[in-house]
Design a protein around this motif. Structure first.
Motif, mmCIF file in Angstrom:
data_model
loop_
_atom_site.group_PDB
_atom_site.id
_atom_site.type_symbol
_atom_site.label_atom_id
_atom_site.label_comp_id
_atom_site.label_asym_id
_atom_site.label_seq_id
_atom_site.Cartn_x
_atom_site.Cartn_y
_atom_site.Cartn_z
ATOM 1 N N ARG A 62 104.420 26.523 76.673
ATOM 2 C CA ARG A 62 104.106 27.952 76.811
ATOM 3 C C ARG A 62 103.745 28.511 75.445
ATOM 4 N NH1 ARG A 62 107.749 31.471 78.091
ATOM 5 N NH2 ARG A 62 109.562 30.251 77.436
ATOM 6 N N ARG A 63 102.772 29.430 75.433
ATOM 7 C CA ARG A 63 102.352 30.030 74.173
ATOM 8 C C ARG A 63 101.985 31.492 74.414
ATOM 9 N NH1 ARG A 63 97.638 27.003 71.224
ATOM 10 N NH2 ARG A 63 99.279 25.425 71.154
ATOM 11 N N THR A 64 102.458 32.352 73.543
ATOM 12 C CA THR A 64 102.136 33.770 73.653
ATOM 13 C C THR A 64 100.646 33.986 73.422
ATOM 14 O OG1 THR A 64 104.345 34.391 72.870
ATOM 15 C CG2 THR A 64 102.606 36.048 72.673
ATOM 16 N N ALA A 65 100.049 34.847 74.222
ATOM 17 C CA ALA A 65 98.610 35.114 74.131
ATOM 18 C C ALA A 65 98.242 35.600 72.728
ATOM 19 C CB ALA A 65 98.209 36.156 75.172
ATOM 20 N N GLY A 66 97.133 35.070 72.230
ATOM 21 C CA GLY A 66 96.618 35.482 70.939
ATOM 22 C C GLY A 66 97.166 34.726 69.748
ATOM 23 N N VAL A 67 98.156 33.852 69.978
ATOM 24 C CA VAL A 67 98.740 33.094 68.867
ATOM 25 C C VAL A 67 97.781 31.969 68.463
ATOM 26 C CG1 VAL A 67 100.590 31.519 68.198
ATOM 27 C CG2 VAL A 67 101.125 33.620 69.433
ATOM 28 N N ARG A 68 97.426 31.934 67.185
ATOM 29 C CA ARG A 68 96.504 30.930 66.671
ATOM 30 C C ARG A 68 97.274 29.791 65.997
ATOM 31 N NH1 ARG A 68 93.162 35.230 63.212
ATOM 32 N NH2 ARG A 68 95.355 35.812 62.869
ATOM 33 N N ILE A 69 96.702 28.580 66.123
ATOM 34 C CA ILE A 69 97.366 27.359 65.650
ATOM 35 C C ILE A 69 96.497 26.677 64.601
ATOM 36 C CG2 ILE A 69 98.154 25.053 66.313
ATOM 37 C CD1 ILE A 69 99.935 27.135 67.456
ATOM 38 N N ALA A 70 97.148 26.151 63.557
ATOM 39 C CA ALA A 70 96.486 25.246 62.613
ATOM 40 C C ALA A 70 97.355 23.997 62.500
ATOM 41 C CB ALA A 70 96.310 25.898 61.252
ATOM 42 N N LEU A 71 96.736 22.825 62.546
ATOM 43 C CA LEU A 71 97.473 21.562 62.546
ATOM 44 C C LEU A 71 96.878 20.603 61.521
ATOM 45 C CD1 LEU A 71 99.378 19.323 63.692
ATOM 46 C CD2 LEU A 71 97.609 18.871 65.422
ATOM 47 N N LEU A 72 97.694 20.180 60.567
ATOM 48 C CA LEU A 72 97.327 19.076 59.677
ATOM 49 C C LEU A 72 97.854 17.807 60.315
ATOM 50 C CD1 LEU A 72 96.229 18.001 56.921
ATOM 51 C CD2 LEU A 72 98.590 18.189 56.084
ATOM 52 N N ASP A 73 96.948 17.024 60.900
ATOM 53 C CA ASP A 73 97.314 15.783 61.587
ATOM 54 C C ASP A 73 97.182 14.611 60.624
ATOM 55 O OD1 ASP A 73 97.763 13.762 63.501
ATOM 56 O OD2 ASP A 73 96.810 14.972 65.053
ATOM 57 N N GLN A 74 97.899 13.522 60.909
ATOM 58 C CA GLN A 74 97.743 12.320 60.094
ATOM 59 C C GLN A 74 96.452 11.583 60.436
ATOM 60 O OE1 GLN A 74 101.023 9.859 58.834
ATOM 61 N NE2 GLN A 74 102.471 11.113 59.984
ATOM 62 N N ARG A 75 95.896 11.870 61.604
ATOM 63 C CA ARG A 75 94.614 11.266 61.969
ATOM 64 C C ARG A 75 93.479 11.992 61.255
ATOM 65 N NH1 ARG A 75 95.541 11.713 68.427
ATOM 66 N NH2 ARG A 75 95.833 13.851 67.721
ATOM 67 N N ASP A 76 92.529 11.231 60.768
ATOM 68 C CA ASP A 76 91.361 11.806 60.093
ATOM 69 C C ASP A 76 90.129 11.428 60.903
ATOM 70 O OD1 ASP A 76 89.357 12.700 58.495
ATOM 71 O OD2 ASP A 76 89.965 11.612 56.689
ATOM 72 N N LEU A 77 89.681 12.373 61.745
ATOM 73 C CA LEU A 77 88.560 12.112 62.653
ATOM 74 C C LEU A 77 87.281 12.824 62.210
ATOM 75 C CD1 LEU A 77 90.483 12.509 66.059
ATOM 76 C CD2 LEU A 77 90.108 10.428 64.707
ATOM 77 N N THR A 78 87.292 13.410 61.027
ATOM 78 C CA THR A 78 86.133 14.171 60.551
ATOM 79 C C THR A 78 85.020 13.239 60.097
ATOM 80 O OG1 THR A 78 87.709 15.815 59.737
ATOM 81 C CG2 THR A 78 85.423 16.045 59.028
ATOM 82 N N ASP A 79 83.786 13.597 60.402
ATOM 83 C CA ASP A 79 82.617 12.818 59.987
ATOM 84 C C ASP A 79 82.576 12.707 58.470
ATOM 85 O OD1 ASP A 79 80.028 11.883 59.345
ATOM 86 O OD2 ASP A 79 79.232 12.685 61.223
ATOM 87 N N SER A 80 82.344 11.506 57.971
ATOM 88 C CA SER A 80 82.322 11.271 56.526
ATOM 89 C C SER A 80 81.191 12.000 55.821
ATOM 90 C CB SER A 80 82.216 9.766 56.237
ATOM 91 O OG SER A 80 83.369 9.091 56.677
ATOM 92 N N GLU A 81 80.170 12.428 56.576
ATOM 93 C CA GLU A 81 79.051 13.167 55.978
ATOM 94 C C GLU A 81 79.362 14.653 55.802
ATOM 95 O OE1 GLU A 81 76.113 11.855 54.777
ATOM 96 O OE2 GLU A 81 77.281 10.024 55.060
ATOM 97 N N THR A 82 80.456 15.119 56.374
ATOM 98 C CA THR A 82 80.847 16.518 56.227
ATOM 99 C C THR A 82 81.195 16.799 54.770
ATOM 100 O OG1 THR A 82 81.743 16.540 58.470
ATOM 101 C CG2 THR A 82 82.476 18.289 56.994
ATOM 102 N N THR A 83 80.739 17.935 54.265
ATOM 103 C CA THR A 83 81.063 18.292 52.885
ATOM 104 C C THR A 83 82.432 18.977 52.829
ATOM 105 O OG1 THR A 83 80.064 20.489 52.967
ATOM 106 C CG2 THR A 83 78.623 18.631 52.382
ATOM 107 N N VAL A 84 83.012 19.001 51.640
ATOM 108 C CA VAL A 84 84.303 19.666 51.453
ATOM 109 C C VAL A 84 84.178 21.152 51.787
ATOM 110 C CG1 VAL A 84 86.078 20.281 49.757
ATOM 111 C CG2 VAL A 84 85.044 18.000 49.717
ATOM 112 N N ARG A 85 83.064 21.765 51.394
ATOM 113 C CA ARG A 85 82.855 23.180 51.684
ATOM 114 C C ARG A 85 82.838 23.427 53.191
ATOM 115 N NH1 ARG A 85 77.808 27.038 49.652
ATOM 116 N NH2 ARG A 85 78.104 28.670 51.200
ATOM 117 N N GLN A 86 82.132 22.578 53.946
ATOM 118 C CA GLN A 86 82.083 22.741 55.402
ATOM 119 C C GLN A 86 83.464 22.572 56.022
ATOM 120 O OE1 GLN A 86 79.179 19.689 56.105
ATOM 121 N NE2 GLN A 86 77.476 21.151 56.351
#
Length: 607
Positions: A62-86
């Motif tokens: 259950r989550r209260t409406a409007g609550v935003r989440i940020a998660l630092l996961d141990q998995r790294d699924l980001t494209d290697s071509e993505t820049t640090v700025r992006q």
């Protein structure tokens, strides 16, 4: 506090294994929660379930409406071509993130040497991890989940992150962090969740899935409460309880000569630790080591060294004495591993000279690759016994089985083929083999990688009585203050300097200065050295210091009275007194946090 999110009667099954079951737990506004547990217990699974990136097998989130989440996961699924700025700023316009003091502070704290135009595939593993951490910190979220955020951060980086999170979550919002860094837990968290692993009661019986137990207070309070629960319940795991009592004794003693404001002081529960000896007898250890290795250990005299013709260290003179316990700190890439390789003799100096005593036997745990090829045809216990069947310590003899159990190879894992071990288990096995080789000079480069808090405490317990000169490189502040008596820093200029003031001196004099956030985390100020106040301003600050000191003294008197009450309750462990003890522990956690805040304010004003 208002409810933000939670799990109701949740369970998670991964393959044939039910990792979590019957979990009911919630997060409220203002909470700062540290998540502990052994490797594989389900810590990551728990926070992924709360963040809804891992589906529950049964139950609901259950989550209260409007609550935003940020998660630092141990998995790294980001494209290697993505820049640090992006990655960090997304599609936000440049003027927006450049004018935001909080975002600037995150960049200077985590990415000072990383170009925003760099692609993730061009970064090292540590740089890439810090970029992902910066990205999650930069998100406007009410709940921040961090899975092992201190990995790849040096001591200064961990210190910055603790200050940032304390500022950001001093009011609204909630923080949930999985970490094995006990100093960080004590500095940031006000509640501990322990994820207990799934247990197999015996052959032919069903497995009991893991569950979560909650403890009020920081890591120090958690150790106290867990030890008390173990005593009241009269658990049969005597060895585990004894280890907890020794850990509690260390927390109580603290390290007042090494820090300006020790966070690990516990003055309660005298009945638990009255007969626990000091962590180690340094004089007795020095005598044992001297008898084994003579008066000369290793000396570096006017040494310079580097790689590919480029010098990393310059004009270093360092002499190890028998029985010395030396911690080495410094920023990432400063040359700490280069220094220990010089001490170990695996790297030759390009200038100056190295001397080694004739009877010195070196055991070196390198931070690099672990070579277990010669024993990959063996099982874990066979690979350990190939080195030795036992070791001698200042406290007596330890068998190979005992050392293996202390460092996490229990039950079936002790007889697992070496080829089937994970990377973390292979490093642990390599550490055990180094210890079993009975060196009288033990050099450990980042030994805490992949160790949970209980295994870390067991390793520290073993090192306390290990009869060797000890050199440790680590970003684990707790480990360094627990196991070493002397400390030095490898500076950014490639020099080695003594640190009589320990880590506090390192942070004050040698750590890089970064922007820091204040208040809610949206403002910032430069972390530089202001000009000392004069005249009326100085007089006003002196009055403020005196007022703060009086407040601190009053709170400490209240704390002493509360500790006396808790000691009396501990001596008579009835069910009613146990509940009173839990209530008192919660009150103590609040009082301790208030004292910590007052002391921090006093220190900042004093500086």
């Amino acid at each position: 506090m208002s409810f933000l999110t939670g799990i109701q009667d949740g369970a998670v099954t991964l393959g044939p294994r039910e990792v979590l079951a019957g979990v009911t737990i919630g997060i409220e506004d203002g909470q700062r929660i540290g998540v502990l547990g052994s490797n594989g217990a389900g810590k990551t699974t728990l926070i992924r379930a709360l963040a809804k990136t891992q589906e529950l097998s049964t139950g609901s989130v259950r989550r209260t409406a409007g609550v935003r989440i940020a998660l630092l996961d141990q998995r790294d699924l980001t494209d290697s071509e993505t820049t640090v700025r992006q990655l960090v700023y997304g599609n936000r316009p440049e003027y927006e993130w450049k004018s935001d003091a909080g975002l600037r502070a995150i960049r200077s704290g985590l990415l000072p040497e990383i170009e925003l135009s760099s692609r993730l595939g061009e970064l090292s593993g540590g740089q890439r991890r810090r970029a992902h951490l910066a990205a999650q910190l930069s998100k406007p979220a009410e709940i921040l989940f961090l899975d092992e955020p201190t990995n790849h951060l040096d001591i200064a980086g961990v210190n910055w992150l603790a200050k940032y999170l304390n500022n950001r979550f001093s009011g609204r919002g909630a923080l949930v962090v999985v970490t094995h860094d006990r100093w960080f837990l004590d500095a940031v968290c006000e509640e501990i969740w322990e994820v207990l692993p799934a247990v197999d009661p015996g052959k032919g019986q069903a497995q009991t899935p893991g569950h979560v137990e909650s403890y009020p207070g920081s890591y120090s309070a958690y150790v106290l409460a867990r030890a008390e629960r173990a005593r009241v319940a009269e658990l049969r795991a005597e060895k585990r309880e004894n280890m907890l009592r020794k850990e509690l004794a260390w927390l109580r003693r603290g390290a007042p000569a090494r820090t300006s404001k020790p966070r690990f002081r516990i003055d309660a529960a005298e009945t638990l630790i009255a007969d626990v000896p000091p962590p180690r007898d340094s004089v007795a250890l020095a005598k044992i080591v001297t008898a084994r290795q003579g008066k000369r250990v290793v000396e570096l005299v006017n040494v310079s060294a580097g790689y590919g013709g480029e010098a990393v260290l310059h004009d270093v003179t360092l002499r190890l004495s028998p029985g010395q316990r030396l911690g080495i700190v410094g920023g990432n890439g400063a040359g700490k591993s280069t220094l220990v390789r010089l001490l170990a003799g695996t790297l030759q100096p390009s200038a100056g000279y190295r001397l080694q005593g004739k009877t010195v036997i070196i055991g070196h745990l390198d931070q690099g690759s672990v070579n277990l090829k010669p024993v990959e045809h063996l099982r874990v216990m066979e690979a350990i016994r190939e080195v030795a069947d036992y070791i001698e310590t200042a406290d007596g003899q330890l068998s190979a089985n005992q050392v293996a159990r202390m460092l996490g190879f229990t039950g079936e894992r002790a007889w697992t083929p070496v080829t089937n071990l994970s990377g973390g288990e292979r490093r642990r096995l390599h550490l055990i083999r180094v210890l079993m080789s009975r060196p009288n000079l033990l050099i450990l480069d980042e030994p805490t990688n992949d160790l949970d808090t209980d295994t870390l405490a067991a390793l520290e317990d073993l090192l306390d009585s290990y009869p060797a000169t000890l050199v440790i490189v680590s970003h684990d502040r707790y480990l360094l203050e627990r196991t070493t008596d002397d400390m030095c820093v490898v500076t950014a200029a490639g020099e080695v300097r003594n640190l009589p003031g320990g880590i506090e001196q390192y942070l004050a004099e040698y750590a890089p200065k970064v922007e820091k956030t204040t208040g809610t985390g949206r403002g910032h100020q430069a972390d530089d050295n202001p000009i000392a106040p004069r005249g009326q301003s100085r007089y006003k600050q002196q009055k403020q210091l005196a007022a703060l000191q009086r407040k601190i003294d009053r709170r400490r008197v209240e704390l002493d009275k509360l500790d006396e009450q808790m000691a009396k309750l501990s001596a008579d462990p009835t069910a009613q007194n146990l509940q009173r003890l839990v209530d008192a522990a919660e009150e103590r956690a609040v009082l301790t946090a208030e004292i910590d805040d007052l002391e921090t304010e006093w220190l900042e004003l004093s500086d």
